[in-house]
Design a protein around this motif. Structure first.
Motif, PDB file in Angstrom:
ATOM      1  N   SER A  55       0.810  -1.285   0.121  1.00 35.25           N
ATOM      2  CA  SER A  55      -0.048   0.134   0.026  1.00 35.25           C
ATOM      3  C   SER A  55       0.805   1.135  -0.079  1.00 35.25           C
ATOM      4  O   SER A  55       2.156   1.327   0.263  1.00 35.25           O
ATOM      5  CB  SER A  55      -0.922   0.024   1.019  1.00 35.25           C
ATOM      6  OG  SER A  55      -0.324   0.398   2.207  1.00 35.25           O
ATOM      7  N   CYS A  56       0.232   2.175  -0.476  1.00 37.04           N
ATOM      8  CA  CYS A  56       0.868   3.557  -0.357  1.00 37.04           C
ATOM      9  C   CYS A  56       1.178   4.240   1.270  1.00 37.04           C
ATOM     10  O   CYS A  56       2.236   4.606   1.423  1.00 37.04           O
ATOM     11  CB  CYS A  56       0.148   4.764  -1.062  1.00 37.04           C
ATOM     12  SG  CYS A  56       0.640   6.413  -1.247  1.00 37.04           S
ATOM     13  N   THR A  57       0.208   3.676   2.059  1.00 31.75           N
ATOM     14  CA  THR A  57       0.491   4.124   3.578  1.00 31.75           C
ATOM     15  C   THR A  57       1.709   3.494   3.970  1.00 31.75           C
ATOM     16  O   THR A  57       2.610   4.162   4.671  1.00 31.75           O
ATOM     17  CB  THR A  57      -0.825   3.585   4.115  1.00 31.75           C
ATOM     18  OG1 THR A  57      -1.951   4.268   3.781  1.00 31.75           O
ATOM     19  CG2 THR A  57      -0.458   3.936   5.670  1.00 31.75           C
ATOM     20  N   PHE A  82      -3.459  13.387   3.508  1.00 33.55           N
ATOM     21  CA  PHE A  82      -3.966  11.930   3.860  1.00 33.55           C
ATOM     22  C   PHE A  82      -3.574  11.552   5.202  1.00 33.55           C
ATOM     23  O   PHE A  82      -2.455  11.812   5.509  1.00 33.55           O
ATOM     24  CB  PHE A  82      -3.461  10.729   2.934  1.00 33.55           C
ATOM     25  CG  PHE A  82      -3.836   9.543   3.023  1.00 33.55           C
ATOM     26  CD1 PHE A  82      -5.293   9.334   2.860  1.00 33.55           C
ATOM     27  CD2 PHE A  82      -3.155   8.625   3.447  1.00 33.55           C
ATOM     28  CE1 PHE A  82      -5.641   7.802   3.012  1.00 33.55           C
ATOM     29  CE2 PHE A  82      -3.582   7.300   3.571  1.00 33.55           C
ATOM     30  CZ  PHE A  82      -4.786   6.906   3.471  1.00 33.55           C
ATOM     31  N   LEU A 127       1.611  16.333  -1.111  1.00 32.81           N
ATOM     32  CA  LEU A 127       0.606  15.778  -2.030  1.00 32.81           C
ATOM     33  C   LEU A 127       0.432  16.399  -3.317  1.00 32.81           C
ATOM     34  O   LEU A 127       0.978  17.691  -3.037  1.00 32.81           O
ATOM     35  CB  LEU A 127      -0.407  14.951  -1.478  1.00 32.81           C
ATOM     36  CG  LEU A 127      -1.807  16.070  -0.824  1.00 32.81           C
ATOM     37  CD1 LEU A 127      -2.462  16.161  -2.129  1.00 32.81           C
ATOM     38  CD2 LEU A 127      -2.282  14.977   0.312  1.00 32.81           C
ATOM     39  N   ASP A 153       4.065  12.270  -1.623  1.00 28.13           N
ATOM     40  CA  ASP A 153       2.868  11.416  -1.891  1.00 28.13           C
ATOM     41  C   ASP A 153       2.262  11.472  -2.929  1.00 28.13           C
ATOM     42  O   ASP A 153       1.405  12.582  -3.135  1.00 28.13           O
ATOM     43  CB  ASP A 153       1.918  11.819  -0.464  1.00 28.13           C
ATOM     44  CG  ASP A 153       0.763  10.835  -0.651  1.00 28.13           C
ATOM     45  OD1 ASP A 153       0.409  10.392  -1.484  1.00 28.13           O
ATOM     46  OD2 ASP A 153      -0.024  10.913   0.322  1.00 28.13           O
ATOM     47  N   ALA A 155      -0.027   9.840  -4.686  1.00 33.23           N
ATOM     48  CA  ALA A 155      -1.062   8.901  -4.807  1.00 33.23           C
ATOM     49  C   ALA A 155      -2.153   9.500  -5.838  1.00 33.23           C
ATOM     50  O   ALA A 155      -3.085   8.795  -6.367  1.00 33.23           O
ATOM     51  CB  ALA A 155      -1.924   8.631  -3.396  1.00 33.23           C
ATOM     52  N   ASN A 156      -2.310  10.867  -5.788  1.00 36.49           N
ATOM     53  CA  ASN A 156      -3.230  11.575  -6.583  1.00 36.49           C
ATOM     54  C   ASN A 156      -2.826  11.641  -7.918  1.00 36.49           C
ATOM     55  O   ASN A 156      -3.546  12.469  -8.878  1.00 36.49           O
ATOM     56  CB  ASN A 156      -3.657  12.961  -5.943  1.00 36.49           C
ATOM     57  CG  ASN A 156      -4.517  12.877  -4.838  1.00 36.49           C
ATOM     58  OD1 ASN A 156      -5.177  13.924  -4.545  1.00 36.49           O
ATOM     59  ND2 ASN A 156      -4.715  11.723  -4.330  1.00 36.49           N
ATOM     60  N   SER A 177      -0.021   5.165  -4.847  1.00 34.66           N
ATOM     61  CA  SER A 177      -1.157   4.089  -4.665  1.00 34.66           C
ATOM     62  C   SER A 177      -1.695   3.634  -5.670  1.00 34.66           C
ATOM     63  O   SER A 177      -2.245   4.169  -6.576  1.00 34.66           O
ATOM     64  CB  SER A 177      -2.242   4.888  -3.673  1.00 34.66           C
ATOM     65  OG  SER A 177      -3.345   3.785  -2.972  1.00 34.66           O
ATOM     66  N   ASP A 179      -4.793   1.490  -4.647  1.00 33.50           N
ATOM     67  CA  ASP A 179      -6.061   0.938  -3.877  1.00 33.50           C
ATOM     68  C   ASP A 179      -6.962   1.154  -4.713  1.00 33.50           C
ATOM     69  O   ASP A 179      -7.201   1.949  -5.836  1.00 33.50           O
ATOM     70  CB  ASP A 179      -6.061   1.655  -2.301  1.00 33.50           C
ATOM     71  CG  ASP A 179      -6.528   2.924  -2.625  1.00 33.50           C
ATOM     72  OD1 ASP A 179      -7.216   3.538  -3.375  1.00 33.50           O
ATOM     73  OD2 ASP A 179      -6.375   3.748  -1.409  1.00 33.50           O
ATOM     74  N   LYS A 182      -8.212   4.643  -6.407  1.00 33.07           N
ATOM     75  CA  LYS A 182      -7.567   5.343  -7.371  1.00 33.07           C
ATOM     76  C   LYS A 182      -7.623   5.380  -8.886  1.00 33.07           C
ATOM     77  O   LYS A 182      -8.667   4.854  -8.918  1.00 33.07           O
ATOM     78  CB  LYS A 182      -5.861   5.237  -7.144  1.00 33.07           C
ATOM     79  CG  LYS A 182      -5.343   5.459  -5.732  1.00 33.07           C
ATOM     80  CD  LYS A 182      -5.774   6.822  -5.182  1.00 33.07           C
ATOM     81  CE  LYS A 182      -5.330   7.231  -3.777  1.00 33.07           C
ATOM     82  NZ  LYS A 182      -5.851   6.694  -2.731  1.00 33.07           N
ATOM     83  N   GLY A 189      -2.199  -1.765  -3.350  1.00 31.40           N
ATOM     84  CA  GLY A 189      -0.726  -1.665  -3.656  1.00 31.40           C
ATOM     85  C   GLY A 189      -0.226  -0.379  -3.788  1.00 31.40           C
ATOM     86  O   GLY A 189      -1.093   0.422  -3.589  1.00 31.40           O
ATOM     87  N   TYR A 324      -8.974  16.533   1.713  1.00 29.59           N
ATOM     88  CA  TYR A 324      -8.798  15.540   2.605  1.00 29.59           C
ATOM     89  C   TYR A 324      -9.118  16.416   3.981  1.00 29.59           C
ATOM     90  O   TYR A 324      -8.406  17.206   4.170  1.00 29.59           O
ATOM     91  CB  TYR A 324      -7.440  15.004   2.778  1.00 29.59           C
ATOM     92  CG  TYR A 324      -7.169  14.122   1.567  1.00 29.59           C
ATOM     93  CD1 TYR A 324      -7.169  12.781   1.523  1.00 29.59           C
ATOM     94  CD2 TYR A 324      -6.476  14.994   0.312  1.00 29.59           C
ATOM     95  CE1 TYR A 324      -6.882  12.215   0.330  1.00 29.59           C
ATOM     96  CE2 TYR A 324      -6.233  14.057  -0.791  1.00 29.59           C
ATOM     97  CZ  TYR A 324      -6.537  12.744  -0.954  1.00 29.59           C
ATOM     98  OH  TYR A 324      -6.249  11.800  -1.999  1.00 29.59           O
TER      99      TYR A 324
HETATM  100  C1  LIG Z   1      -5.372   6.698  -1.297  1.00 26.09           C
HETATM  101  C2  LIG Z   1      -4.267   7.679  -0.852  1.00 26.09           C
HETATM  102  C3  LIG Z   1      -3.159   7.077   0.003  1.00 26.09           C
HETATM  103  C4  LIG Z   1      -3.069   5.877   0.727  1.00 26.09           C
HETATM  104  O1  LIG Z   1      -3.046   4.859  -0.373  1.00 26.09           O
HETATM  105  P1  LIG Z   1      -3.056   3.101   0.164  1.00 26.09           P
HETATM  106  O2  LIG Z   1      -2.590   2.567  -0.979  1.00 26.09           O
HETATM  107  O3  LIG Z   1      -4.644   3.023   0.455  1.00 26.09           O
HETATM  108  O4  LIG Z   1      -2.394   3.216   1.397  1.00 26.09           O
HETATM  109  C5  LIG Z   1      -2.187   8.254   0.359  1.00 26.09           C
HETATM  110  N1  LIG Z   1      -2.278   9.255   0.032  1.00 26.09           N
HETATM  111  C6  LIG Z   1      -3.224   9.989  -0.763  1.00 26.09           C
HETATM  112  C7  LIG Z   1      -3.222  11.361  -1.215  1.00 26.09           C
HETATM  113  C8  LIG Z   1      -4.235   9.085  -1.349  1.00 26.09           C
HETATM  114  O5  LIG Z   1      -5.465   9.419  -1.773  1.00 26.09           O
END
Ligand SMILES: *Cc1c(COP(=O)(O)O)cnc(C)c1O
Length: 397
Positions: A55-57, A82, A127, A153, A155-156, A177, A179, A182, A189, A324
């Motif tokens: 995961s991204c976390t 996040f 982010l 981060d 993820a976006n 991320s 997940d 996304k 993942g 967020y």
């Molecule tokens: C979804 C998200 C995460 C976490 O991703 P996971 O893979 O669910 O742990 C982290 N940062 C941001 C900005 C996200 O949108």
């Protein structure tokens, strides 16, 4: 219901999973490696600098460990972050320090981050809100100049870039991320990238129980040694993904450019349809050279009506949300700091449905619901009308 987020999975992903099943190897293996390589190519970095994660976390927790963040350290991050990013800071025994964000873009400026640095600041985590890269190039320059480590981060920002350089490659470590919420998903993942080969090597070891494999898959080494031997010199965790999820992720990665194109069209349609709706602010335009993944589409309305707008759309079958939730309002972080940009954004912003499965008619239906609400006759009580109009003027200016 029209969902805010929705994955798009189908026959191709099912076929990829079936293929993994038939091979009898479902754990971390060649498909995981293929996924890492494909994502590294997509981001434009060397294949061996990308580490897949569960995961991204988890990648963010690991990133702060690799950078040596510990008790007494401070980590600066935007209040609109996040929650996992702040949890990662807390888990190291360090203190999250929240900086403000621009009220419209919900991204922080380099100057705002810099104003929060102290001699105790070890790292910065940013982010790219909604996929907009923001001030990332300047933030990276400032962090280097001030000797502070930078974690992105991203993820976006699976497909976001500035002047051709992918988001996630500006700092010391980038994390992504995959997940369920996304754009390209692997069900679950993440990915971690660093331009520093030492950090990458430590990430690989830490992500698999701290085991330093002596022979690995090197045939010559195997012939000389017992391949089951290993050494452990630091305590790792188990943050790896597997071939089933990686196979799904690899297919999704191929489809990602198409997903982003559709999202771009939807964003443009929202922009056109919302252009003349009174009291509704659209996301700020992207600066030249910036490409967005179009992960979120957000509007801003008078804080006095924002929640009512959300409920009205919900009753019409349209989900909205706010990403967020500002972390300066979370009791566990104990920071009652006044952050006017984050506070205004948190009270006025609504993320509208945005995913590649939306039709143009879905988008029109969302906008029709909004129009119905914001152009309805003003409430009858004079006092309330006065408040609402004052608030709306404040937003417009
Ligand atoms: C979804 C998200 C995460 C976490 O991703 P996971 O893979 O669910 O742990 C982290 N940062 C941001 C900005 C996200 O949108």
């Amino acid at each position: 219901m029209i969902n805010v987020f929705q994955p798009m999975l189908g026959e191709e992903e099912l076929a990829a999973v079936a293929q993994v099943f038939s091979g009898n190897w479902i754990g971390r293996g060649s498909r995981t490696e293929e996924f890492e390589q494909a994502f590294a190519r997509h981001i434009g970095v060397p294949g061996d600098s990308m580490v897949s994660m569960n995961s991204c976390t988890e990648a963010t927790f690991l990133a702060l460990e690799l950078l040596g963040v510990g008790p007494g350290d401070e980590v600066v991050l935007p209040a609109v972050s996040f929650v996992g990013a702040a949890n990662a800071v807390g888990a190291r025994g360090a203190r999250p320090v929240f900086c403000d964000v621009d009220a419209r873009s919900l991204n922080p400026t380099a100057a705002e981050i810099e104003s929060r640095l102290t001699p105790a600041t070890k790292a910065v985590i940013v982010l790219h809100y909604g996929g907009h890269p923001g001030d990332i190039a300047e933030i990276a320059r400032m962090c280097r100049r001030r000797g502070v480590r930078l974690v992105e981060d991203a993820a976006n920002a699976q497909a976001s870039s500035v002047d051709g350089r992918s988001c996630g490659t500006f700092g010391d470590i980038g994390v992504w991320s995959f997940d369920h919420g996304k754009i390209a998903v692997a069900v679950d993942g993440g990915m971690l990238h660093s331009p520093d080969p030492h950090l990458v090597a430590r990430a690989r070891t830490a992500a698999y129980l701290g085991m330093e494999q002596r022979s690995g898959f090197d045939e010559a080494a195997r012939a000389r040694t017992r391949w089951w031997d290993f050494e452990v010199s630091s305590f790792g965790r188990r943050s790896v993904t597997n071939d089933v999820l990686a196979a799904i992720g690899t297919v999704q990665l191929r489809r990602l450019p198409g997903f982003v194109r559709r999202r771009q069209q939807i964003t443009a349609l929202y922009d056109t349809l919302l252009a003349h709706l009174p009291g509704v602010e659209r996301p700020p335009p992207l600066p030249a050279g910036h490409l967005s993944s179009h992960y979120l589409y957000w509007i801003q309305v008078d804080p006095a009506i924002r929640d009512e707008v959300a409920r009205h759309l919900y009753r019409r079958g349209v989900y909205t949300t706010f990403r967020y939730h500002p972390l300066n309002r979370v009791a566990a972080y104990g920071t009652p700091a006044r952050l006017p940009g984050a506070d205004h954004a948190a009270d006025s912003t609504l993320c509208l449905p945005l995913h590649q499965g939306l039709t143009d008619d879905d988008v029109r239906s969302v906008v029709a619901g909004l129009r119905e609400f914001v152009t309805r006759p003003a409430p009858r009580t004079p006092a309330r009308r006065h408040d609402a109009e004052e608030g709306r003027d404040a937003v417009r200016t």
